[in-house]
Design a protein around this motif. Structure first.
Motif, short mmCIF file in Angstrom:
data_model
loop_
_atom_site.label_atom_id
_atom_site.label_comp_id
_atom_site.label_asym_id
_atom_site.label_seq_id
_atom_site.Cartn_x
_atom_site.Cartn_y
_atom_site.Cartn_z
N ASP B 36 0.79 -1.14 0.05
CA ASP B 36 0.10 -0.15 0.05
C ASP B 36 0.78 1.30 0.03
O ASP B 36 1.61 1.50 -1.09
N HIS B 37 0.83 2.02 1.22
CA HIS B 37 1.67 3.32 1.18
C HIS B 37 3.03 3.15 1.72
O HIS B 37 3.71 4.15 2.24
N GLU B 38 3.35 1.96 1.92
CA GLU B 38 4.77 1.79 2.72
C GLU B 38 5.60 0.84 1.97
O GLU B 38 4.99 -0.20 1.50
N ALA B 39 6.80 1.24 2.09
CA ALA B 39 8.07 0.23 1.41
C ALA B 39 8.97 0.08 2.57
O ALA B 39 9.22 0.79 3.53
N THR B 40 9.17 -1.26 2.79
CA THR B 40 10.17 -1.58 3.91
C THR B 40 11.46 -2.15 3.12
O THR B 40 11.19 -3.00 2.65
N PHE B 41 12.60 -1.38 3.47
CA PHE B 41 13.83 -1.81 2.91
C PHE B 41 14.27 -2.69 3.97
O PHE B 41 14.35 -2.55 5.11
N PHE B 42 15.40 -3.58 3.45
CA PHE B 42 15.87 -4.82 4.16
C PHE B 42 17.32 -5.05 3.78
O PHE B 42 17.50 -5.12 2.65
N PHE B 43 18.15 -5.13 4.86
CA PHE B 43 19.55 -5.37 4.47
C PHE B 43 20.13 -6.42 5.49
O PHE B 43 20.05 -6.04 6.66
N TRP B 44 20.54 -7.59 4.82
CA TRP B 44 21.29 -8.52 5.52
C TRP B 44 22.16 -9.50 4.76
O TRP B 44 21.81 -9.93 3.68
N ASP B 45 23.44 -9.28 4.95
CA ASP B 45 24.48 -10.12 4.10
C ASP B 45 25.08 -11.09 5.02
O ASP B 45 26.14 -11.69 4.60
N GLY B 46 24.57 -11.51 6.28
CA GLY B 46 25.38 -12.42 6.97
C GLY B 46 26.47 -12.02 7.84
O GLY B 46 27.13 -12.61 8.64
N LYS B 47 26.98 -10.71 7.39
CA LYS B 47 28.25 -10.01 7.92
C LYS B 47 27.92 -9.01 9.10
O LYS B 47 26.86 -8.64 8.75
N PRO B 48 28.61 -9.00 9.89
CA PRO B 48 28.47 -7.78 11.11
C PRO B 48 28.55 -6.49 10.19
O PRO B 48 29.37 -6.39 9.36
N ALA B 49 27.86 -5.63 10.70
CA ALA B 49 27.69 -4.22 10.32
C ALA B 49 27.41 -3.51 11.40
O ALA B 49 26.42 -3.78 12.36
N GLU B 50 27.89 -2.19 11.36
CA GLU B 50 27.55 -1.30 12.73
C GLU B 50 26.23 -0.55 12.23
O GLU B 50 25.49 -0.53 13.22
N SER B 51 25.98 -0.10 11.10
CA SER B 51 24.66 0.55 10.53
C SER B 51 24.64 0.66 9.26
O SER B 51 25.43 0.20 8.40
N VAL B 52 23.33 1.00 8.63
CA VAL B 52 23.05 0.87 7.35
C VAL B 52 22.13 2.14 7.15
O VAL B 52 21.19 2.41 8.01
N PHE B 53 22.44 2.75 6.07
CA PHE B 53 21.54 4.08 5.83
C PHE B 53 21.04 3.76 4.38
O PHE B 53 21.63 3.14 3.39
N ARG B 64 19.81 11.04 4.21
CA ARG B 64 20.56 9.61 4.57
C ARG B 64 19.72 9.43 5.87
O ARG B 64 20.12 9.68 7.06
N VAL B 65 18.84 8.12 5.36
CA VAL B 65 18.08 7.71 6.57
C VAL B 65 18.75 6.24 7.13
O VAL B 65 18.89 5.31 6.46
N GLU B 66 18.44 6.39 8.54
CA GLU B 66 19.15 5.22 9.22
C GLU B 66 18.29 4.13 9.30
O GLU B 66 17.05 4.27 9.80
N PHE B 67 18.73 2.93 9.06
CA PHE B 67 18.02 1.48 9.33
C PHE B 67 17.97 1.19 10.65
O PHE B 67 18.68 1.65 11.73
N ARG B 68 16.90 0.47 11.13
CA ARG B 68 16.88 -0.07 12.56
C ARG B 68 17.31 -1.46 12.44
O ARG B 68 17.27 -2.22 11.55
N LYS B 69 17.86 -1.78 13.48
CA LYS B 69 18.59 -3.22 13.54
C LYS B 69 17.77 -4.06 14.31
O LYS B 69 16.93 -3.99 15.38
N ILE B 70 17.53 -5.48 13.64
CA ILE B 70 16.53 -6.46 14.37
C ILE B 70 17.65 -7.00 15.38
O ILE B 70 18.81 -7.59 15.08
N ARG B 71 17.05 -7.22 16.66
CA ARG B 71 17.92 -7.90 17.79
C ARG B 71 18.40 -9.04 17.45
O ARG B 71 17.64 -9.90 16.85
N HIS B 72 19.62 -9.39 17.91
CA HIS B 72 20.08 -10.58 17.91
C HIS B 72 20.70 -11.06 16.49
O HIS B 72 20.86 -11.97 16.11
N THR B 73 20.60 -9.99 15.63
CA THR B 73 21.02 -10.26 14.14
C THR B 73 21.92 -9.12 13.75
O THR B 73 22.14 -8.03 14.40
N ASN B 74 22.41 -9.49 12.43
CA ASN B 74 22.97 -8.17 11.93
C ASN B 74 22.30 -7.91 10.56
O ASN B 74 22.49 -7.38 9.40
N ALA B 75 20.91 -8.03 10.91
CA ALA B 75 19.82 -7.59 9.64
C ALA B 75 19.40 -6.15 9.93
O ALA B 75 19.18 -5.93 11.20
#
Lengths: 312, 383
Positions: B36-53, B64-75
């Motif tokens: 509908d009116h929302e797009a959810t962007f997702f990033f996970w490549d299995g490797k640790p990352a500090e943050s994603v924008f 430059r919009v910062e992503f939220r991290k899913i707890r217990h993951t690098n996603a």
């Protein structure tokens, strides 16, 4: 006998009609509406399975254009005068259609006398346009006497020779103005009336009294349906509207009512792929042998009603 | 968003299965997730990352919009509200060891290309890629021929391509469309296929299109009298000598996007009565009402030209098609100029689209623009 078909794409019905009517051929083909592609008739030849003689009206016209510049410059002057008058006609009908729409916006009553009077104004503009173009055509004929021109007579004689050896004439769709003008340029109107004809899309349109141009979804300035010119008049009492479902907003009952009432007393008949109407002659007198729903009428009360099978 | 939240809850309940839950999630999902009116962007490549924008070019959103991290993951994920028919080009910036790395969305197959490379594309649910932009076997292909001559104005050899429609016939004359950034319009906006299709379908008049490209493009197109002179005094006469062109301004069009639109408008203004059709996309029509502009010296002549234009309000004896993306900073200038064109041009059609400053936006508007400026005989065709 005249057979009217809807658009021949995506599924052609012409081969079936030729077979059912037991036409052995050869047949003459008028594909002038394809303009520069007039000779590209190989797929049609392959499909119909009988001999085909393309009358080559578009090419013949071009040849005369090159060989008789005086005649053609008079013809171009006439066409320019028609074009100039058309802009006035468009101005008139655009306002008149808008008035009809506004009448219905206040009160959606298709029998309302004010609405009917407004449609009457629209019809009067259509008639004035037809009368005006008649005068322009007549004046050209009086000035130039094209039918006595040596080149046109020679071409016409050749065309009549070909026609004499053919079982039927096929009139293909395409550019409806070019198609109608080329047929009339070689004075073939009456000749076609004497023969078995199978016509589709623009080919069907040119056989009517008048030709209507229409497209509700353009973005380039024209959008109000307009009468192009007289047709060949072989099928009085009807307007054929190929691709009506794609080109007209048939869900908008106001638009349908305005168009149907504007064209009255003639019947507005939409044609889609698969439509076959045989022996159409007088008003409402068709034998519908095509696909269900492929031919339908636009009603003065704003509806669209499929033609039934058999006589409708 | 709901699916990400479901995933996040499931991982919270089973953190030791996070990897396999993520694997299943990416297997079963297409990205970005558009609802509908929302797009959810997702990033996970299995490797640790500090943050994603999210790096995008949508004016009005933080760049430059910062992503939220899913707890217990690098996603990581980022929900974004979008108009239903929007189209957004974007990249991810992944921060590792304090360094940002730009990358396309590895799980999104939709890409858009431009002279700088390519971006991932997010298509909102109502955006449909127009079918007339694709090569259609039913449409007969026009020809592209390359020519060149020595330009006295630029004092160097200038080459250009001319599109010849399939229906080209000797003895017939055609209208001309002059295209700025011609090579880019051919390459990134697929303009040859667009012309083939629209001419074949009778929506656009058969025409010759000259694809010209600048050598020092930004300088040449910035309301530059040299470019205007080149078009009017050299390229147009050359084309008229070598090709069967209709005479008269109403048969000659100029088009361009961004600075190409500025150059088109400038050339039409400088030589009134020459170019009667203007197709101006995302025009860089920057102006100031007071004070200085802050777009850098390259824009000085542009701002000066547009300011003069607005002040002197000359007639623009042309039919104008004006378009701009609502995600562009230039939308302000284009909206502001629309009333000017309504007053000063012969006719104007103005369109906004929920898209950015990019070639696909410009491609998607070509049908409307070209059929408005050079209408084909569709009205007459019943096939």
């Amino acid at each position: 006998m005249i057979t009217i078909l809807g658009p021949e794409r995506p599924v052609p019905v012409l081969p079936k009609v030729i077979e059912e009517q037991k036409i052995r051929g050869p047949v003459a083909l008028i594909s002038a509406g394809w303009r520069f592609d007039e000779p590209r008739d190989e797929p049609l030849r392959a499909a119909v399975g009988v001999g085909v003689h393309n009358l080559g009206l578009y090419a013949a016209f071009r040849e005369i254009e090159r060989a008789a510049p005086d005649l053609m410059s008079a013809y171009a002057r006439k066409q320019a005068a028609v074009k100039e008058a058309r802009s006035r006609y468009r101005l008139g009908i655009t306002g008149a259609v808008e008035t009809c729409q506004r009448m219905l916006a206040d009160k959606a009553d298709y029998g309302d006398p004010w609405f009917k009077a407004s449609v009457g104004q629209l019809r009067a503009l259509d008639q004035y346009w037809i009368d005006h173009t008649d005068r322009l055509h007549r004046s050209f004929e009086e000035e130039v006497a094209p039918q006595r021109h040596r080149l046109i007579r020679a071409w016409r004689a050749r065309i009549l020779d070909v026609l004499a050896g053919c079982d039927a004439v096929l009139i293909a769709g395409g550019h409806v103005g070019v198609l109608r003008n080329r047929i009339s340029f070689f004075d073939l109107d009456e000749e076609l009336g004497k023969r078995r004809v199978i016509a589709w899309s623009a080919g069907a349109m040119v056989l009517c009294d008048h030709i209507l141009l229409y497209h509700d979804h353009t973005n380039f300035g024209v959008g109000t349906a307009e009468v192009f010119d007289r047709g060949l008049g072989l099928l009085p009492g009807v307007f054929f509207l190929p691709h009506a479902r794609e080109r007209l907003e048939l869900e908008a009952s106001d638009n349908v009512a305005i168009l149907a009432q504007r064209l009255m007393p003639r019947l507005a008949v939409g044609l889609q792929n698969g439509a076959i109407l045989e022996n159409p002659g007088h008003h409402g007198n068709f034998a519908n042998t095509g696909a269900d729903g492929a031919a339908f009428t636009l009603q003065e009360a704003g509806g669209v009603v499929p033609l039934g099978r058999g006589d409708a | 968003m709901r699916r990400i939240l479901d995933l996040s809850r499931e991982i919270s309940r089973n953190p030791d299965r996070a990897e396999s839950l993520l694997e299943r999630f990416v297997r079963e999902t297409s990205f970005p997730i558009v609802e509908d009116h929302e797009a959810t962007f997702f990033f996970w490549d299995g490797k640790p990352a500090e943050s994603v924008f999210l790096q995008h070019w949508v004016f009005g959103l933080a760049s430059r919009v910062e992503f939220r991290k899913i707890r217990h993951t690098n996603a990581f994920y980022l929900p974004l509200t979008l108009p239903r028919n929007a189209r957004v080009e974007y990249k991810f910036e992944v921060m590792r060891d304090g360094q940002g790395h730009w990358t396309r969305d590895p799980r999104n197959k939709h890409l858009a290309f431009d002279p700088f490379g390519s971006n991932s594309v997010c298509r909102a649910p109502s955006y449909v890629e127009p079918e007339w932009t694709h090569e259609d076997k039913a449409s007969r292909r026009g020809d592209l021929r390359e020519f060149s001559f020595k330009s006295a104005v630029y004092d160097e050899e200038r080459s250009f391509k001319v599109y010849i429609p399939a229906e080209f016939r000797p003895g017939k004359r055609y209208p001309l469309l002059m295209v700025h950034d011609g090579n880019d319009f051919l390459h990134y906006a697929g303009m040859r296929a667009v012309l083939d299709n629209l001419i074949h379908r009778h929506e656009v008049a058969p025409m010759l299109a000259c694809f010209t490209s600048g050598h020092a493009r930004n300088r040449e197109y910035a309301a530059n009298p040299t470019q205007a002179e080149y078009l009017k005094e050299e390229l147009l006469p050359w084309l008229e000598r070598h090709l069967p062109l209709l005479r008269g301004a109403e048969h000659r069009g100029l088009m361009g996007a961004s600075f190409g639109a500025v150059s088109s408008l400038y050339a039409a203004h400088r030589y009134p009565g020459t170019w009667g059709r203007l197709l101006l996309q995302s025009g860089s029509f920057a102006f100031t009402d007071i004070g200085e502009h802050e777009r850098g010296p390259l824009w000085d002549p542009v701002v000066q030209f547009v300011n003069q234009l607005r002040e002197s309000a000359p007639r623009i004896p042309s039919r104008v098609y004006l378009s701009c993306g609502t995600f562009e900073s230039l939308i302000y200038y284009n909206r502001s100029l629309y009333p000017f064109f309504q007053e000063q041009a012969e006719d104007v059609l103005y369109t906004e689209a929920p898209d950015g400053h990019n070639w696909i936006n410009w491609r998607d508007r070509l049908r409307e623009g070209l059929s408005y400026l050079f209408p084909g005989p569709l009205w007459m065709y019943y096939e």
